[in-house]
Design a protein around this motif. Structure first.
Motif, PDB file in Angstrom:
ATOM      1  N   LEU A  77       0.912  -1.068  -0.087  1.00 23.70           N
ATOM      2  CA  LEU A  77       0.160  -0.221   0.074  1.00 23.70           C
ATOM      3  C   LEU A  77       0.814   1.287  -0.040  1.00 23.70           C
ATOM      4  O   LEU A  77       0.587   2.140  -0.848  1.00 23.70           O
ATOM      5  CB  LEU A  77      -0.970   0.026   1.081  1.00 23.70           C
ATOM      6  CG  LEU A  77      -1.915   1.333   1.492  1.00 23.70           C
ATOM      7  CD1 LEU A  77      -2.779   1.393   0.347  1.00 23.70           C
ATOM      8  CD2 LEU A  77      -2.585   1.087   2.664  1.00 23.70           C
ATOM      9  N   GLU A  78       1.924   1.277   0.844  1.00 24.60           N
ATOM     10  CA  GLU A  78       2.689   2.490   1.007  1.00 24.60           C
ATOM     11  C   GLU A  78       3.614   2.744  -0.438  1.00 24.60           C
ATOM     12  O   GLU A  78       3.390   3.859  -0.952  1.00 24.60           O
ATOM     13  CB  GLU A  78       3.914   2.122   1.777  1.00 24.60           C
ATOM     14  CG  GLU A  78       4.975   3.396   2.214  1.00 24.60           C
ATOM     15  CD  GLU A  78       5.876   3.260   2.887  1.00 24.60           C
ATOM     16  OE1 GLU A  78       6.282   4.009   3.613  1.00 24.60           O
ATOM     17  OE2 GLU A  78       6.360   2.067   3.265  1.00 24.60           O
ATOM     18  N   SER A  79       3.880   1.707  -0.938  1.00 23.32           N
ATOM     19  CA  SER A  79       4.636   1.739  -2.413  1.00 23.32           C
ATOM     20  C   SER A  79       3.524   2.595  -3.459  1.00 23.32           C
ATOM     21  O   SER A  79       3.889   3.237  -4.373  1.00 23.32           O
ATOM     22  CB  SER A  79       5.515   0.748  -3.014  1.00 23.32           C
ATOM     23  OG  SER A  79       6.313   0.108  -2.101  1.00 23.32           O
ATOM     24  N   TYR A  80       2.361   1.949  -3.479  1.00 22.94           N
ATOM     25  CA  TYR A  80       1.348   2.188  -4.324  1.00 22.94           C
ATOM     26  C   TYR A  80       0.983   3.609  -4.126  1.00 22.94           C
ATOM     27  O   TYR A  80       0.938   4.436  -5.209  1.00 22.94           O
ATOM     28  CB  TYR A  80      -0.047   1.328  -3.937  1.00 22.94           C
ATOM     29  CG  TYR A  80      -1.079   1.454  -5.299  1.00 22.94           C
ATOM     30  CD1 TYR A  80      -1.010   1.160  -6.342  1.00 22.94           C
ATOM     31  CD2 TYR A  80      -2.114   2.155  -4.633  1.00 22.94           C
ATOM     32  CE1 TYR A  80      -1.942   1.341  -7.535  1.00 22.94           C
ATOM     33  CE2 TYR A  80      -3.407   2.135  -5.596  1.00 22.94           C
ATOM     34  CZ  TYR A  80      -3.128   1.735  -6.740  1.00 22.94           C
ATOM     35  OH  TYR A  80      -4.267   2.054  -7.839  1.00 22.94           O
ATOM     36  N   LEU A  81       0.986   4.097  -2.949  1.00 26.06           N
ATOM     37  CA  LEU A  81       0.628   5.663  -2.688  1.00 26.06           C
ATOM     38  C   LEU A  81       1.544   6.392  -3.054  1.00 26.06           C
ATOM     39  O   LEU A  81       1.273   7.596  -3.760  1.00 26.06           O
ATOM     40  CB  LEU A  81       0.085   5.938  -1.376  1.00 26.06           C
ATOM     41  CG  LEU A  81      -1.295   5.315  -0.636  1.00 26.06           C
ATOM     42  CD1 LEU A  81      -1.469   5.399   0.848  1.00 26.06           C
ATOM     43  CD2 LEU A  81      -2.184   6.421  -1.036  1.00 26.06           C
ATOM     44  N   PHE A  82       3.093   6.070  -2.916  1.00 28.01           N
ATOM     45  CA  PHE A  82       3.886   7.017  -3.264  1.00 28.01           C
ATOM     46  C   PHE A  82       4.052   6.918  -4.814  1.00 28.01           C
ATOM     47  O   PHE A  82       4.380   7.970  -5.434  1.00 28.01           O
ATOM     48  CB  PHE A  82       5.356   6.356  -2.515  1.00 28.01           C
ATOM     49  CG  PHE A  82       5.846   6.837  -1.454  1.00 28.01           C
ATOM     50  CD1 PHE A  82       6.369   8.135  -1.309  1.00 28.01           C
ATOM     51  CD2 PHE A  82       5.214   6.459  -0.103  1.00 28.01           C
ATOM     52  CE1 PHE A  82       6.760   8.735  -0.066  1.00 28.01           C
ATOM     53  CE2 PHE A  82       5.450   7.123   1.058  1.00 28.01           C
ATOM     54  CZ  PHE A  82       6.076   8.098   1.041  1.00 28.01           C
TER      55      PHE A  82
END
Length: 218
Positions: A77-82
């Motif tokens: 999720l973090e990579s997707y948001l970034f």
């Protein structure tokens, strides 16, 4: 109130996304609380304009909602948001028509530095955003790899290794001083250091990241 932060690490992202899909406002607020500060720091460090950073981050959250039906959970999720934030940063830089303030050079056939032709703003913006996204993904991957290895050593009672690695990479002590502090030999410390680096590389390779991420591991 559900404490989304205290869900099991392996299930937290999936649970949070599932609740957001169901229209849970607490889950949505938890997502914002969890990532807004990091996304702002990410954009602030690139454009040095707080108002613009806030707009970009807001657009990133909106973009996340719009793309939510296509998010299958295979990406963190973090990579997707970034990555969404990086694309929004690209759009901002394109609108600004911003170009690097430093002169770039490349090596000519004679080996001497030769000035490059100025790149178009679209190309510059896209290159910056790709670089920014890659850095964010790399940082996330390394953090996850370190966490996995540390948990493995904890479960296997590898406390000597953990202590040595902390002194080497966190404190920044040389092998000799770490050996003296831990009562181990310099060779053991060197072996721990090498083993740690090999294990991180192996864990990161298993993540099957895009080939543009960590090209040195290819």
């Amino acid at each position: 109130m559900v404490d989304y932060q205290n869900q099991p690490p392996s299930d937290a992202d999936a649970y949070l996304v599932d609740q957001i899909r169901k229209g849970d406002q607490e889950a949505w607020q938890s997502l914002i609380d969890r990532f807004e500060g990091r996304l702002l720091a990410f954009t602030d460090s690139r454009i040095r304009n707080r108002a613009s950073s806030e707009d970009i981050v807001q657009e990133a959250f909106v973009g996340f909602l719009i793309s939510l039906p296509n998010y299958d959970g295979n990406r963190r999720l973090e990579s997707y948001l970034f990555s969404i934030c990086a694309y929004k940063l690209t759009d901002h830089l394109r609108r600004e028509g911003r170009r690097p303030s430093i002169q770039m050079h490349h090596r000519g056939s004679s080996g001497e530095g030769a000035a490059m032709e100025p790149a178009g703003s679209d190309r510059v913006a896209s290159s910056i955003a790709r670089s920014v996204e890659r850095k964010a993904i790399e940082e996330s991957a390394v953090r996850d790899a370190i966490g996995e290895q540390v948990d493995r050593w904890k479960s296997g009672e590898g406390w000597n290794k953990l202590k040595a690695i902390e002194l080497l990479f966190v404190v920044g002590m040389p092998n000799k001083e770490v050996a003296e502090a831990t009562g181990l030999s310099e060779q053991q410390i060197a072996n721990y250091k090498s083993d740690f680096q090999i294990r991180l590389r192996s864990i990161i390779n298993r993540m099957e990241l895009d080939e543009g991420v960590f090209p040195e591991l290819a």
